[in-house]
Design a protein around this motif. Structure first.
Motif, mmCIF file in Angstrom:
data_model
loop_
_atom_site.group_PDB
_atom_site.id
_atom_site.type_symbol
_atom_site.label_atom_id
_atom_site.label_comp_id
_atom_site.label_asym_id
_atom_site.label_seq_id
_atom_site.Cartn_x
_atom_site.Cartn_y
_atom_site.Cartn_z
ATOM 1 N N UNK A 187 -4.983 -10.117 2.281
ATOM 2 C CA UNK A 187 -3.939 -9.456 3.046
ATOM 3 C C UNK A 187 -2.551 -9.808 2.522
ATOM 4 N N UNK A 188 -1.603 -8.949 2.855
ATOM 5 C CA UNK A 188 -0.212 -9.109 2.455
ATOM 6 C C UNK A 188 0.647 -8.230 3.336
ATOM 7 N N UNK A 189 1.946 -8.392 3.215
ATOM 8 C CA UNK A 189 2.895 -7.482 3.856
ATOM 9 C C UNK A 189 3.775 -6.901 2.763
ATOM 10 N N UNK A 190 3.824 -5.579 2.688
ATOM 11 C CA UNK A 190 4.629 -4.871 1.688
ATOM 12 C C UNK A 190 5.549 -3.895 2.412
ATOM 13 N N UNK A 213 6.479 4.817 1.839
ATOM 14 C CA UNK A 213 6.001 5.687 0.760
ATOM 15 C C UNK A 213 5.161 4.938 -0.282
ATOM 16 N N UNK A 214 5.606 3.729 -0.678
ATOM 17 C CA UNK A 214 4.867 2.956 -1.683
ATOM 18 C C UNK A 214 3.501 2.523 -1.152
ATOM 19 N N UNK A 215 3.460 2.033 0.072
ATOM 20 C CA UNK A 215 2.183 1.613 0.664
ATOM 21 C C UNK A 215 1.246 2.812 0.760
ATOM 22 N N UNK A 216 1.772 3.935 1.185
ATOM 23 C CA UNK A 216 0.953 5.137 1.308
ATOM 24 C C UNK A 216 0.392 5.556 -0.053
ATOM 25 N N UNK A 225 -7.456 -1.238 -8.355
ATOM 26 C CA UNK A 225 -7.296 -1.700 -6.990
ATOM 27 C C UNK A 225 -6.586 -0.685 -6.121
ATOM 28 N N UNK A 226 -6.553 -0.979 -4.841
ATOM 29 C CA UNK A 226 -5.844 -0.135 -3.883
ATOM 30 C C UNK A 226 -5.498 -0.958 -2.650
ATOM 31 N N UNK A 227 -4.652 -0.371 -1.811
ATOM 32 C CA UNK A 227 -4.294 -0.989 -0.541
ATOM 33 C C UNK A 227 -4.911 -0.207 0.599
ATOM 34 N N UNK A 228 -5.094 -0.878 1.715
ATOM 35 C CA UNK A 228 -5.447 -0.237 2.976
ATOM 36 C C UNK A 228 -4.375 -0.666 3.973
ATOM 37 N N UNK A 249 -7.510 -4.604 -2.175
ATOM 38 C CA UNK A 249 -8.861 -4.686 -2.724
ATOM 39 C C UNK A 249 -8.751 -4.393 -4.214
ATOM 40 N N UNK A 250 -9.204 -5.344 -5.043
ATOM 41 C CA UNK A 250 -9.082 -5.178 -6.492
ATOM 42 C C UNK A 250 -10.300 -5.761 -7.194
ATOM 43 N N UNK A 251 -10.697 -5.117 -8.279
ATOM 44 C CA UNK A 251 -11.747 -5.617 -9.163
ATOM 45 C C UNK A 251 -11.091 -5.944 -10.496
#
Length: 111
Positions: free
Chosen positions: A78-81, A3-6, A101-104, A89-91
């Motif tokens: 990259x990371x594992x959550x 849920x958090x990653x989504x 920022x956001x995750x993919x 990806x963050x500015x």
């Protein structure tokens, strides 16, 4: 999917430079020397501080002036959550050490 990653994969979210002692000098050192930064998503319950392995080919600091604390650093890595491999990806604005920022999500890790 987790849920958090989504949630962090949908739209842009406020972020700050994270880690134990966030500062401009430490942020620069982590980008240049260590290849590993902390990015904290602040709009989660208690904040989510993520360790990101920098992708040097996608990270762009050409618009960042660390000596004057001006400009923006574009960070990708990259990371594992929660057992999900993801790209962050963050500015980050160097004046304030915050940004968006956001995750993919890339793939779930199965144990």
């Amino acid at each position: 999917m987790d849920e958090l990653v989504e949630r962090l994969s949908q739209g842009e979210h406020p972020v700050v430079v994270g880690g134990p002692k966030p500062s401009l000098d430490e942020f620069r050192q982590r980008i240049v020397d260590m290849g590993y930064v902390f990015i904290k998503f602040t709009d989660t319950r208690g904040g989510t501080d993520l360790g990101v392995r920098i992708d040097k080919s996608a990270t762009d600091v050409s618009q960042a002036n660390f000596d004057r604390a001006a400009g923006t650093a574009h960070i990708e890595g990259t990371l594992t959550l929660n057992y999900v491999k993801a790209r962050c990806i963050a500015d980050i604005h160097l004046e304030s050490l915050d940004g968006t920022g956001h995750l993919i999500a890339l793939e779930e890790v199965h144990l």
